[in-house]
Every structure is written in structure tokens, then in C-alpha cells.
Design a protein around this motif. Structure first.
Motif, PDB file in Angstrom:
ATOM      1  N   THR A   1       1.102  -1.449  -0.006  1.00  0.00           N
ATOM      2  CA  THR A   1       0.380  -0.120   0.295  1.00  0.00           C
ATOM      3  C   THR A   1       0.963   0.928  -0.028  1.00  0.00           C
ATOM      4  O   THR A   1       2.336   1.511   1.166  1.00  0.00           O
ATOM      5  CB  THR A   1      -0.624  -0.122   1.105  1.00  0.00           C
TER       6      THR A   1
ATOM      7  N   LEU B   1      -4.920   7.384   0.437  1.00  0.00           N
ATOM      8  CA  LEU B   1      -4.040   6.391  -0.873  1.00  0.00           C
ATOM      9  C   LEU B   1      -3.301   6.707  -2.306  1.00  0.00           C
ATOM     10  O   LEU B   1      -4.996   7.239  -3.411  1.00  0.00           O
ATOM     11  CB  LEU B   1      -5.610   4.902  -0.663  1.00  0.00           C
TER      12      LEU B   1
ATOM     13  N   ARG C   1      -3.671   4.499  -5.599  1.00  0.00           N
ATOM     14  CA  ARG C   1      -4.405   3.263  -5.978  1.00  0.00           C
ATOM     15  C   ARG C   1      -3.674   3.510  -7.549  1.00  0.00           C
ATOM     16  O   ARG C   1      -4.160   3.559  -8.565  1.00  0.00           O
ATOM     17  CB  ARG C   1      -5.532   3.110  -5.880  1.00  0.00           C
TER      18      ARG C   1
END
Length: 425
Positions: A245, A353, A355
């Protein structure tokens, strides 16, 4: 969804815009007894190009289409984006992006080359929306990020806020829970029909002390990168996904103004430009007259990921001046020239985040394994399998609560006081 107060200005340190329609959030607000703190908010957003703001109300297709937000885009591009959004919507959920694996992973530039949107559509619509959701350069994320942001504008049912901003919800929930500061979870081990949690606690003595306790089930609500070390028996595909991540550092500047702005949007999505620094700018005083001291203004500028990394260790003065200069160059907020009372810089680490385009396949693989993996340790948080959104976190909590209640039933069951969370705090 954190926040802080500075000289009467309620600064948002998380999601500045909250949709009104999402049932899980509405239900949570009601269950927490926070309905009276909710204020209806203005729901106009805009994109900036050529020194002009193209605005629309949000909340439904009719509202967005009835404004100017998409008016500068070719009709075929508008229809193509809506068609692709409809096709993707059935595969995606706020806390579960595994369905994205059924859609070819493309960056916005690849999407434009494959699907044919005009360059100005990428520059003034897809790019800014993707950059705002992930606070990174659009080329570093998937075109689904732009579609997800578009979906929010079309389906939010309008916006809500409160006098203290979006922080009203976590603060209200914290008052209903037993929250212990100074404790840090170290290890979560499944042992037969129990889970042993080991943690260090400094709340009682001021020095770190080792603690252990067993529970019927544990919910891990921590950043994804912390989960594999805490829970060594995690399924390998899930552990691999969570270790990989990546977060965009969140660098934001809040300009406290001595007046409101002529611009009435609550959010401005900013173009990429030649050397882009900023992804978006929220105008919190436009959300509600109760958000900001009467007659004042509050504009919060959000840096893109790359510029944020480069400016992270710069002085506050340098960061403030860079943000002010870029906003001034767009010629849509003249009040920043001489109307700033003070400005605050916030640096927030693991917050939003990133992605990457192919990551949805990894999510699908991890979730497929998890569905067959019996465990008394459960994950909660939109960041694990979704995007960094408030509604994703709430939906994940709902899903996890249902899993706990379904899997751990009498006679062993979940007894009052036996179910705890290990959240690293």
C-alpha cells in the motif's frame, strides 16, 4: 475526518465534503445522536480553466448536467464518461474495489488514448478529479479514480456539514466509546477459539508496560501497512497487498480570510497546468454560514503528491507562498492577494491512498482468499480494499460488524465487553 480549531476557524484535516445520501453514514449519525449537529451545505463545485470557473450543483445527474461543469467538454465525451461510469458502477463499492479487476486498468492518459476523449476533457475533468481523490498525479493512478469522483458528484444527494466541519462525526463517536490513548498494539495471535492481543500501555505509569488479554474476536482498524506485522497469520495475498500500500503525503494550506470570496463554489478542481502544485481548493465558508466566523472566509489548498513530497520539509512560509502563488495564477480567488489574516500548514502522513492502475487485480485476489479464510481477526477501514473515503470507511465498518455477528454466534458468542478493537492507539 479529523479537524482542529484555529482562532474560531474550523479546519478540516480530512474529507472536506460529505455526501448527504449515503445510508450507512446517515444511520451512523443517527445512532450516535448527532443529527442536531448536521447542517445542510451548499453543493456547488467547479472546475477551473482559462481564468474561469465552470460550476454545477452536485448530487444528481440532473443537477450536474444542468450547470456548466461539463459544458466545456465535447458531447461525445460526456456520454462516453457516463456510459463507462454506469458500466463500472455495478462492479464497485466504496470499501470493495475488487470489481475493478473486471475493468481494464488504465491511467487517465491511456484511457484517453483508448476511449478517445479530447485533451481538454482529460485536462479539465478527468485529470483534476483523479488528482483530487488520490492527491497524486493522474498518470500514477487508474482512470477509475476519476470515475469514482464523478460518481460522488452524481449520487451524493447534496452535501452536509457541521459547525466544526467533518470532524463532528469521529468526535461524536469517540464520546460513546472507551478510547485509550498511549496504548499501542504489538501482536494479534489466534489461539484456537480465542485471540490474544499484546500491547504496550503508557497511560497508567508514563512508562511502557507490556499487556496481554484474550478476546473472542478482534477488529484491526489500523493503516494497511501495519496489519501484516500485527497479524502474522494473515492470508499471503492479503499480506502482500497491504504491505504494498502506498500513500500520498497530504500537505494542505488553510488560508483564513478577512472576507468571504466572490467565488461561491465549495470545491474547485484545479487543472494540471505546466508545473502543477495543487489538486483542489475547498472553500469551507461557502458550505454553510455557520462554519466560519461571520463575514470571514476559509480556503484550503491541497497539494498533489509529488509536489507535497518535494515541499514536505520546506518552511511553512515557503509552502504558504507556493500555494498562494499558484492560486493567484488561476485568477479566480483575488481575495488571497490582500485578504489573508493568517495561514496554517498541515502535514498529514499516511492519509490518502494511491491506487496504481493494476492494483484492483491484487484486491480481487486478496478478497477471494479472505472469503474462504476463517479467522477471528477482522479488518475494518476503507483503505484496505477501497479508496480513502469517509463513506468507504463506514461501509467497511458495517461489513466487518456483520461478519463478526455472523461468524461468532452462541454458545461461544460475543459477550458484552469481550469484543474489542486493536487500533494501535
Amino acid at each position: 475526518m479529523a479537524g482542529r480549531d484555529c482562532e474560531g476557524f474550523a479546519l478540516d484535516l480530512g474529507a472536506p465534503l460529505l455526501g448527504a445520501r449515503y445510508a450507512s453514514r446517515v444511520r451512523l449519525i443517527a445512532d450516535a445522536g448527532l443529527i442536531e449537529q448536521v447542517l445542510p451545505a451548499r453543493d456547488v463545485v467547479g472546475t477551473v480553466h482559462g481564468g474561469h470557473v465552470h460550476r454545477s450543483r452536485t448530487g444528481s445527474l440532473a443537477r450536474v448536467a444542468g450547470g456548466r461543469l461539463l459544458a466545456g467538454l465535447p458531447v461525445r465525451d460526456r456520454l462516453r464518461i457516463l456510459a463507462d461510469l454506469r458500466a463500472a458502477a455495478s462492479h464497485l463499492a466504496p470499501d470493495d474495489m475488487s470489481g475493478g479487476s473486471r475493468i481494464e486498468p488504465l491511467g487517465p492518459a491511456q484511457y484517453a488514448a483508448r476511449r478517445g476523449p479530447a485533451p481538454r476533457t482529460v485536462e479539465h475533468s478527468l485529470g483534476p478529479l483523479a488528482a483530487t481523490l488520490c492527491l497524486t498525479d493522474p498518470d500514477e493512478t487508474a482512470h477509475l479514480a476519476a470515475l469514482l469522483c464523478t460518481a460522488f458528484l452524481l449520487t451524493s444527494g447534496g452535501l452536509i456539514t457541521s459547525e466544526v466541519g467533518s470532524a463532528f462525526l469521529p468526535r461524536g463517536l469517540a464520546r460513546l466509546l472507551s478510547v485509550r490513548h498511549g496504548a499501542r498494539a504489538e501482536l494479534v495471535e489466534e489461539r484456537g477459539e480465542a485471540v490474544r492481543v499484546s500491547w504496550t500501555d503508557t497511560t497508567a505509569t508514563g512508562t511502557a508496560g507490556a499487556c496481554e488479554e484474550e478476546f473472542d474476536a478482534v477488529v484491526l482498524a489500523v493503516p494497511p501497512t501495519r496489519v501484516p506485522a500485527l497479524h502474522p497469520r494473515l492470508a499471503p495475498p492479503t499480506a502482500s497487498l497491504l504491505r504494498a500500500t502506498r500513500y500520498a503525503p497530504t500537505l494542505q494550506v488553510a488560508f483564513c480570510l478577512d472576507r468571504t470570496t466572490a467565488e461561491r463554489s465549495v470545491m474547485l478542481y484545479l487543472p494540471r497546468g505546466q508545473e502543477p502544485l495543487l489538486a483542489a481548493c475547498a472553500l469551507q465558508h461557502n458550505l454553510s454560514p455557520h462554519r466560519i466566523p461571520r463575514g470571514r472566509g476559509l480556503a484550503t489548498a491541497y497539494f498533489r503528491g509529488g509536489p507535497a513530497e518535494r515541499a514536505w520539509k520546506h518552511s511553512d512560509e515557503a509552502v504558504i507562498e507556493a500555494a498562494r502563488h499558484e492560486l493567484a495564477s488561476l485568477a479566480v480567488l483575488p481575495e488571497l492577494k490582500d485578504g489573508v489574516r493568517t495561514a496554517y500548514v498541515d502535514r498529514i502522513g499516511s492519509c490518502v491512498l494511491r491506487r496504481r492502475p493494476g492494483e484492483y487485480h491484487d484486491i480481487a485476489q486478496a478478497m477471494a482468499v479472505d472469503a474462504q479464510y476463517s479467522s477471528r481477526v477482522h479488518l475494518a477501514g476503507g483503505d484496505h480494499f477501497g479508496h480513502s473515503t469517509a463513506v468507504g470507511s463506514i461501509a467497511s465498518g458495517d461489513r466487518t460488524a456483520q461478519a463478526v455477528l455472523t461468524r461468532h454466534t452462541p454458545p461461544r458468542g460475543l459477550h458484552p465487553g469481550r469484543l474489542r478493537r486493536a487500533d494501535g492507539r
